[in-house]
Write a protein that holds these residues in place. Structure first.
Motif, PDB file in Angstrom:
ATOM      1  N   LEU A  51       0.839  -1.192   0.000  1.00  0.00           N
ATOM      2  CA  LEU A  51       0.000   0.000   0.000  1.00  0.00           C
ATOM      3  C   LEU A  51       0.875   1.243   0.000  1.00  0.00           C
ATOM      4  O   LEU A  51       1.962   1.240   0.581  1.00  0.00           O
ATOM      5  CB  LEU A  51      -0.865   0.040   1.266  1.00  0.00           C
ATOM      6  CG  LEU A  51      -1.673  -1.215   1.573  1.00  0.00           C
ATOM      7  CD1 LEU A  51      -2.059  -1.255   3.029  1.00  0.00           C
ATOM      8  CD2 LEU A  51      -2.904  -1.240   0.701  1.00  0.00           C
ATOM      9  N   GLY A  52       0.384   2.304  -0.578  1.00  0.00           N
ATOM     10  CA  GLY A  52       1.055   3.601  -0.504  1.00  0.00           C
ATOM     11  C   GLY A  52       0.163   4.566   0.244  1.00  0.00           C
ATOM     12  O   GLY A  52      -0.953   4.842  -0.180  1.00  0.00           O
ATOM     13  N   ILE A  53       0.621   5.046   1.381  1.00  0.00           N
ATOM     14  CA  ILE A  53      -0.128   6.024   2.172  1.00  0.00           C
ATOM     15  C   ILE A  53       0.426   7.390   1.798  1.00  0.00           C
ATOM     16  O   ILE A  53       1.590   7.693   2.046  1.00  0.00           O
ATOM     17  CB  ILE A  53       0.042   5.760   3.683  1.00  0.00           C
ATOM     18  CG1 ILE A  53      -0.275   4.294   4.028  1.00  0.00           C
ATOM     19  CG2 ILE A  53      -0.801   6.740   4.479  1.00  0.00           C
ATOM     20  CD1 ILE A  53      -1.664   3.832   3.675  1.00  0.00           C
ATOM     21  N   ALA A  92       2.462  16.442  10.464  1.00  0.00           N
ATOM     22  CA  ALA A  92       3.296  15.249  10.364  1.00  0.00           C
ATOM     23  C   ALA A  92       2.446  14.056   9.944  1.00  0.00           C
ATOM     24  O   ALA A  92       1.324  13.880  10.401  1.00  0.00           O
ATOM     25  CB  ALA A  92       3.954  14.951  11.705  1.00  0.00           C
ATOM     26  N   LEU A  93       3.008  13.243   9.066  1.00  0.00           N
ATOM     27  CA  LEU A  93       2.408  11.977   8.656  1.00  0.00           C
ATOM     28  C   LEU A  93       3.298  10.878   9.210  1.00  0.00           C
ATOM     29  O   LEU A  93       4.513  10.920   9.033  1.00  0.00           O
ATOM     30  CB  LEU A  93       2.356  11.883   7.131  1.00  0.00           C
ATOM     31  CG  LEU A  93       1.975  10.522   6.543  1.00  0.00           C
ATOM     32  CD1 LEU A  93       0.507  10.213   6.831  1.00  0.00           C
ATOM     33  CD2 LEU A  93       2.235  10.505   5.047  1.00  0.00           C
ATOM     34  N   GLY A  94       2.724   9.920   9.892  1.00  0.00           N
ATOM     35  CA  GLY A  94       3.528   8.842  10.449  1.00  0.00           C
ATOM     36  C   GLY A  94       2.798   7.518  10.415  1.00  0.00           C
ATOM     37  O   GLY A  94       1.598   7.449  10.120  1.00  0.00           O
ATOM     38  N   VAL A  95       3.530   6.463  10.715  1.00  0.00           N
ATOM     39  CA  VAL A  95       2.957   5.125  10.808  1.00  0.00           C
ATOM     40  C   VAL A  95       3.497   4.509  12.096  1.00  0.00           C
ATOM     41  O   VAL A  95       4.647   4.726  12.475  1.00  0.00           O
ATOM     42  CB  VAL A  95       3.286   4.268   9.560  1.00  0.00           C
ATOM     43  CG1 VAL A  95       4.774   4.119   9.359  1.00  0.00           C
ATOM     44  CG2 VAL A  95       2.611   2.914   9.616  1.00  0.00           C
ATOM     45  N   ARG A  96       2.633   3.781  12.801  1.00  0.00           N
ATOM     46  CA  ARG A  96       3.039   3.149  14.057  1.00  0.00           C
ATOM     47  C   ARG A  96       2.190   1.912  14.291  1.00  0.00           C
ATOM     48  O   ARG A  96       1.255   1.640  13.540  1.00  0.00           O
ATOM     49  CB  ARG A  96       2.887   4.131  15.223  1.00  0.00           C
ATOM     50  CG  ARG A  96       1.441   4.516  15.487  1.00  0.00           C
ATOM     51  CD  ARG A  96       1.318   5.504  16.602  1.00  0.00           C
ATOM     52  NE  ARG A  96      -0.080   5.630  17.003  1.00  0.00           N
ATOM     53  CZ  ARG A  96      -0.516   6.387  17.969  1.00  0.00           C
ATOM     54  NH1 ARG A  96       0.332   7.117  18.658  1.00  0.00           N
ATOM     55  NH2 ARG A  96      -1.785   6.430  18.272  1.00  0.00           N
ATOM     56  N   ASP A 153       7.484  22.369  -3.152  1.00  0.00           N
ATOM     57  CA  ASP A 153       6.114  21.884  -3.010  1.00  0.00           C
ATOM     58  C   ASP A 153       6.234  20.388  -2.741  1.00  0.00           C
ATOM     59  O   ASP A 153       6.440  19.598  -3.655  1.00  0.00           O
ATOM     60  CB  ASP A 153       5.327  22.158  -4.287  1.00  0.00           C
ATOM     61  CG  ASP A 153       3.877  21.723  -4.185  1.00  0.00           C
ATOM     62  OD1 ASP A 153       3.485  21.156  -3.142  1.00  0.00           O
ATOM     63  OD2 ASP A 153       3.132  21.934  -5.148  1.00  0.00           O
ATOM     64  N   ILE A 154       6.127  20.006  -1.484  1.00  0.00           N
ATOM     65  CA  ILE A 154       6.456  18.648  -1.063  1.00  0.00           C
ATOM     66  C   ILE A 154       5.198  17.833  -0.778  1.00  0.00           C
ATOM     67  O   ILE A 154       4.328  18.255  -0.026  1.00  0.00           O
ATOM     68  CB  ILE A 154       7.357  18.674   0.193  1.00  0.00           C
ATOM     69  CG1 ILE A 154       8.704  19.323  -0.154  1.00  0.00           C
ATOM     70  CG2 ILE A 154       7.557  17.281   0.771  1.00  0.00           C
ATOM     71  CD1 ILE A 154       9.627  19.500   1.031  1.00  0.00           C
ATOM     72  N   ALA A 155       5.118  16.671  -1.386  1.00  0.00           N
ATOM     73  CA  ALA A 155       4.107  15.675  -1.047  1.00  0.00           C
ATOM     74  C   ALA A 155       4.863  14.412  -0.660  1.00  0.00           C
ATOM     75  O   ALA A 155       5.946  14.153  -1.185  1.00  0.00           O
ATOM     76  CB  ALA A 155       3.186  15.408  -2.228  1.00  0.00           C
ATOM     77  N   VAL A 156       4.336  13.631   0.271  1.00  0.00           N
ATOM     78  CA  VAL A 156       5.058  12.468   0.781  1.00  0.00           C
ATOM     79  C   VAL A 156       4.180  11.223   0.777  1.00  0.00           C
ATOM     80  O   VAL A 156       2.962  11.307   0.791  1.00  0.00           O
ATOM     81  CB  VAL A 156       5.584  12.723   2.224  1.00  0.00           C
ATOM     82  CG1 VAL A 156       6.653  13.804   2.212  1.00  0.00           C
ATOM     83  CG2 VAL A 156       4.446  13.094   3.162  1.00  0.00           C
ATOM     84  N   ALA A 157       4.832  10.064   0.778  1.00  0.00           N
ATOM     85  CA  ALA A 157       4.121   8.789   0.860  1.00  0.00           C
ATOM     86  C   ALA A 157       4.966   7.796   1.647  1.00  0.00           C
ATOM     87  O   ALA A 157       6.194   7.861   1.628  1.00  0.00           O
ATOM     88  CB  ALA A 157       3.837   8.230  -0.521  1.00  0.00           C
ATOM     89  N   ILE A 158       4.295   6.905   2.346  1.00  0.00           N
ATOM     90  CA  ILE A 158       4.932   5.804   3.067  1.00  0.00           C
ATOM     91  C   ILE A 158       4.456   4.516   2.408  1.00  0.00           C
ATOM     92  O   ILE A 158       3.249   4.330   2.194  1.00  0.00           O
ATOM     93  CB  ILE A 158       4.539   5.787   4.553  1.00  0.00           C
ATOM     94  CG1 ILE A 158       4.944   7.096   5.238  1.00  0.00           C
ATOM     95  CG2 ILE A 158       5.158   4.593   5.266  1.00  0.00           C
ATOM     96  CD1 ILE A 158       4.415   7.226   6.652  1.00  0.00           C
ATOM     97  N   GLY A 159       5.378   3.618   2.078  1.00  0.00           N
ATOM     98  CA  GLY A 159       5.025   2.321   1.526  1.00  0.00           C
ATOM     99  C   GLY A 159       4.932   1.299   2.646  1.00  0.00           C
ATOM    100  O   GLY A 159       5.808   1.221   3.505  1.00  0.00           O
ATOM    101  N   ILE A 160       3.860   0.526   2.663  1.00  0.00           N
ATOM    102  CA  ILE A 160       3.637  -0.501   3.691  1.00  0.00           C
ATOM    103  C   ILE A 160       3.298  -1.813   3.002  1.00  0.00           C
ATOM    104  O   ILE A 160       2.495  -1.848   2.061  1.00  0.00           O
ATOM    105  CB  ILE A 160       2.490  -0.100   4.642  1.00  0.00           C
ATOM    106  CG1 ILE A 160       2.842   1.215   5.352  1.00  0.00           C
ATOM    107  CG2 ILE A 160       2.203  -1.209   5.653  1.00  0.00           C
ATOM    108  CD1 ILE A 160       1.720   1.785   6.169  1.00  0.00           C
TER     109      ILE A 160
END
Length: 184
Positions: A51-53, A92-96, A153-160
């Motif tokens: 998944l990409g968040i 902030a975007l995070g995963v835990r 112009d920053i956009a971010v993603a976390i891969g899970i």
């Protein structure tokens, strides 16, 4: 719901059959934390599921964002922070709380919002910030050891990735306001 939580649910076709998913979201009372708990279950092992968040956090002026990457080495449960050069605003975007899931990595890029053919989940892309952003040194008292990128112009993603042999997995995605430039 009366308790302020929202719930979304559905199913996707996995390699070994149907995977049921549920996302329960709420703001923690008395805080600036918004938490979404993602849960997946299946009668059979999941197989390959990634998944990409993604977060496109807009604080004007858009081209003056700074991305701060805080915590850990390699592919930890990264906390991805988008801040202005003046760190008076941020989110902030995070995963835990990962169970039978792991982070593949993170990416910050001007074109991740296109999501072409699942590229955002390619481990060769999930390695960090777009090289054209430049870098700066974040406030070390608030963010010791953090890497800084921008302004841009920053956009971010976390891969899970879900554990392929599991039948049940979960994790939490956090969005946290940082009105003083720090995550409280």
């Amino acid at each position: 719901r009366k308790d302020g939580r929202t719930i979304s649910a559905g199913e996707i076709s996995g390699q070994n059959g149907i995977i049921h998913w549920e996302i329960m979201s709420s703001t923690i009372p008395g805080t600036n934390w918004h938490v979404s708990r993602w849960t997946f279950n299946s009668a059979q092992a999941f197989g390959d599921v990634a998944l990409g968040i993604y977060a496109d956090i807009d604080i004007q002026p858009y081209r003056r964002f700074n991305g701060l990457i805080a915590g850990g080495q390699n592919h930890p449960n990264r906390l991805l922070i988008t801040d202005r050069r003046d760190p008076s605003e941020g989110i902030a975007l995070g995963v835990r709380a990962l169970k039978n899931a792991r982070t593949l990595g993170w990416v910050g890029s001007p074109d991740i919002y296109h999501g072409r053919n699942g590229e955002v989940l390619d481990e060769s892309i999930l390695t960090g910030a777009y090289s054209g952003w430049g870098s700066y040194t974040p406030n070390s008292s608030k963010y010791p050891g953090a890497a800084g990128y921008g302004p841009a112009d920053i956009a971010v993603a976390i891969g899970i990735e879900l554990k392929p042999s599991a039948k049940l997995a979960s994790f939490e995605i956090t969005l946290v306001g940082a009105p003083t430039g720090a995550i409280e």
